[in-house]
Design a protein around this motif. Structure first.
Motif, PDB file in Angstrom:
ATOM      1  N   LEU A  96       0.826  -1.203   0.000  1.00  0.00           N
ATOM      2  CA  LEU A  96       0.000   0.000   0.000  1.00  0.00           C
ATOM      3  C   LEU A  96       0.866   1.260   0.000  1.00  0.00           C
ATOM      4  O   LEU A  96       0.571   2.234  -0.709  1.00  0.00           O
ATOM      5  N   LEU A  97       1.929   1.234   0.783  1.00  0.00           N
ATOM      6  CA  LEU A  97       2.855   2.368   0.801  1.00  0.00           C
ATOM      7  C   LEU A  97       3.472   2.584  -0.576  1.00  0.00           C
ATOM      8  O   LEU A  97       3.587   3.723  -1.054  1.00  0.00           O
ATOM      9  N   GLY A  98       3.862   1.501  -1.232  1.00  0.00           N
ATOM     10  CA  GLY A  98       4.469   1.621  -2.547  1.00  0.00           C
ATOM     11  C   GLY A  98       3.497   2.120  -3.595  1.00  0.00           C
ATOM     12  O   GLY A  98       3.878   2.913  -4.476  1.00  0.00           O
ATOM     13  N   VAL A  99       2.248   1.686  -3.534  1.00  0.00           N
ATOM     14  CA  VAL A  99       1.238   2.160  -4.483  1.00  0.00           C
ATOM     15  C   VAL A  99       1.036   3.665  -4.333  1.00  0.00           C
ATOM     16  O   VAL A  99       0.971   4.412  -5.332  1.00  0.00           O
ATOM     17  N   LEU A 112      10.129   5.909   4.910  1.00  0.00           N
ATOM     18  CA  LEU A 112      10.895   5.219   5.946  1.00  0.00           C
ATOM     19  C   LEU A 112      10.004   4.852   7.122  1.00  0.00           C
ATOM     20  O   LEU A 112      10.109   3.747   7.673  1.00  0.00           O
ATOM     21  N   GLY A 113       9.112   5.760   7.503  1.00  0.00           N
ATOM     22  CA  GLY A 113       8.188   5.454   8.592  1.00  0.00           C
ATOM     23  C   GLY A 113       7.272   4.288   8.251  1.00  0.00           C
ATOM     24  O   GLY A 113       7.001   3.425   9.099  1.00  0.00           O
ATOM     25  N   GLY A 114       6.802   4.240   7.012  1.00  0.00           N
ATOM     26  CA  GLY A 114       5.968   3.118   6.591  1.00  0.00           C
ATOM     27  C   GLY A 114       6.727   1.807   6.572  1.00  0.00           C
ATOM     28  O   GLY A 114       6.179   0.752   6.932  1.00  0.00           O
ATOM     29  N   GLN A 115       7.969   1.847   6.164  1.00  0.00           N
ATOM     30  CA  GLN A 115       8.794   0.639   6.174  1.00  0.00           C
ATOM     31  C   GLN A 115       9.019   0.138   7.598  1.00  0.00           C
ATOM     32  O   GLN A 115       8.951  -1.072   7.854  1.00  0.00           O
ATOM     33  N   LEU A 116       9.277   1.044   8.513  1.00  0.00           N
ATOM     34  CA  LEU A 116       9.453   0.649   9.912  1.00  0.00           C
ATOM     35  C   LEU A 116       8.169   0.046  10.473  1.00  0.00           C
ATOM     36  O   LEU A 116       8.207  -0.920  11.242  1.00  0.00           O
ATOM     37  N   ASP A 230       7.886   1.314  -6.760  1.00  0.00           N
ATOM     38  CA  ASP A 230       8.184   1.005  -5.360  1.00  0.00           C
ATOM     39  C   ASP A 230       7.208  -0.018  -4.794  1.00  0.00           C
ATOM     40  O   ASP A 230       7.539  -0.742  -3.848  1.00  0.00           O
ATOM     41  N   SER A 231       6.006  -0.093  -5.349  1.00  0.00           N
ATOM     42  CA  SER A 231       5.046  -1.087  -4.878  1.00  0.00           C
ATOM     43  C   SER A 231       5.528  -2.501  -5.139  1.00  0.00           C
ATOM     44  O   SER A 231       5.132  -3.436  -4.433  1.00  0.00           O
TER      45      SER A 231
END
Length: 420
Positions: A96-99, A112-116, A230-231
């Motif tokens: 979802l972050l990548g989309v 970065l926050g979403g990855q964490l 990135d998704s």
């Protein structure tokens, strides 16, 4: 009952087929919603190309898990292990972050926050590193907070490493696919060959990951019709890291050492190191690219997150390699690292293997230093009157259609939406 390899191959083909079939509609959707960024100064492609290929890859992942959960030999993996649930939870968040980033170009700190967050959700569900292999011991067990921090750091690092290498058509999907294949062979050896049941989830995830990469590569090889964005790249990085962590988190190192080879000395410790060594070999090139990029940008007084054209794949193009040849060279080194480590774990420290690796490395360096070398296939076809050469590097089919354009192919071309 241990599932035979055909069950895993079935999951691979199902995942590949679903990913392949979804990529076409996803491409039309990406064009419709405007997920086709304009060409930037650091890009070397010629035309805007749609992104959001990660949507198709995520669809393949869901299809693979769904079918596997209903197969008699594989359904036990979902009831006896929390790994599939943890991987799917983290994969959904990172996808979802990548989309969102593919469509609206999110800020680096937001990403970065979403990855964490995605890595933390996986660790919260039990997917953590519980021990580390240390020479002279059966492994050092970590405290809960230590394992959680190390797990989150490794996942985030791998996500960004794969994202960094995604700069040429088919590069990220092919590199991760090669590494996942090697990891599948290792995990299947632990599960089916030695009865280590904790490796079953890793075996399944690796097979599905290979299918995702193969299904998408059909559309993503040069010249690519769609980019994963990135998704897709962050999804691949999370899955390959999660697969490795599931082994180090669920397999007892002492059991692994005693069961696999039954030998003593350094050779007996080889299988214990593989869960960490193999993932590192998977991302060896992305990690080298990432470290060099951070050093290069910091040395020049720029932010480590700023984009440039100094990545390894860019440098291969600057040396004179065509895009296809640059990608094949990256495939070569990835396969050498990944399968070399797996072969070493299966055979132990054999002198002939060291000589073989040295020979293959020398061959790779020779190909690397010969960017202008071309196979003489076109000359053979010309002699057979199937093709006729034309000035400017073109070779034209006898019917008048251009079959190959070496001169144009030497010009650097990379994909449109990829991160630095």
């Amino acid at each position: 009952m241990r599932p035979p390899v055909r069950d895993y191959l079935l999951m691979l083909f199902i995942t590949a087929a679903v990913t392949h079939l979804l990529t076409g509609p996803v491409r039309k959707f990406a064009i419709a919603v405007g997920a086709m960024p304009e060409i930037r100064a650091r890009d070397v492609h010629r035309e805007p190309t749609p992104r959001l290929g990660g949507i198709a890859m995520f669809g393949g992942l869901l299809a693979g898990y769904l079918v596997a959960s209903h197969l008699p030999h594989l359904e036990e993996i979902f009831t006896q292990s929390s790994t599939p649930r943890a991987l799917l939870s983290g994969a959904t968040l990172i996808w979802l972050l990548g989309v969102l980033d593919d469509k609206w170009e999110l800020d680096s700190l937001v990403k970065l926050g979403g990855q964490l967050l995605a890595a933390g959700v996986m660790a919260f569900q039990g997917l953590t590193i519980l021990w580390l292999p240390v020479p002279g011991t059966d492994g050092i067990y970590l405290a809960d907070w230590q394992g959680t921090l190390l797990t989150v750091g490794l996942i985030v690092f791998t996500i960004n490493a794969v994202n960094f290498v995604d700069g040429l058509d088919g590069l990220a999907a092919g590199t991760v696919g090669i590494a996942a294949t090697a990891f599948f062979l290792y995990a299947y050896r632990l599960w089916y060959g030695y009865g280590i049941e904790a490796a079953a989830a890793t075996t399944l995830t690796s097979a599905i990951l290979v299918g995702m990469c193969l299904g998408f590569l059909v559309h993503n090889t040069h010249p690519a019709r769609i980019f994963m964005g990135d998704s897709g790249s962050m999804l691949l990085g999370l899955l390959i890291a999660g697969s490795a962590i599931s082994v180090t988190g669920e397999v007892d190192p002492s059991l692994l050492k005693q069961t696999v080879d039954g030998t003593s000395g350094s050779a007996a410790m080889v299988p214990v190191y593989i869960p960490l060594l193999l993932p590192l070999s998977v991302i060896a090139l992305p990690v080298a690219d990432l470290v060099l990029a951070v050093v290069r940008r910091t040395w020049n007084g720029r932010s480590p997150f700023s984009a440039d054209k100094g990545h390894l794949h860019h440098r291969l193009l600057q040396l004179g390699h065509s895009q296809r040849r640059a990608v094949l060279l990256m495939y070569f080194w990835s396969a050498l690292f990944s399968f070399g480590i797996v072969a070493y774990s299966a055979r132990g420290a054999k002198s002939w293997m060291l000589f073989a690796v040295a020979f293959v490395c020398g061959l790779g360096l020779l190909l690397l230093l010969q960017p202008r070398y071309d196979f003489a296939i076109t000359d053979v076809l010309a002699r057979m009157r199937l093709m006729r050469p034309r000035a400017g590097g073109r070779v034209v089919a006898t019917g008048g259609q251009c079959a190959e354009e070496d001169a144009d192919d030497r010009r650097p071309r990379a994909d449109a939406g990829q991160r630095a």
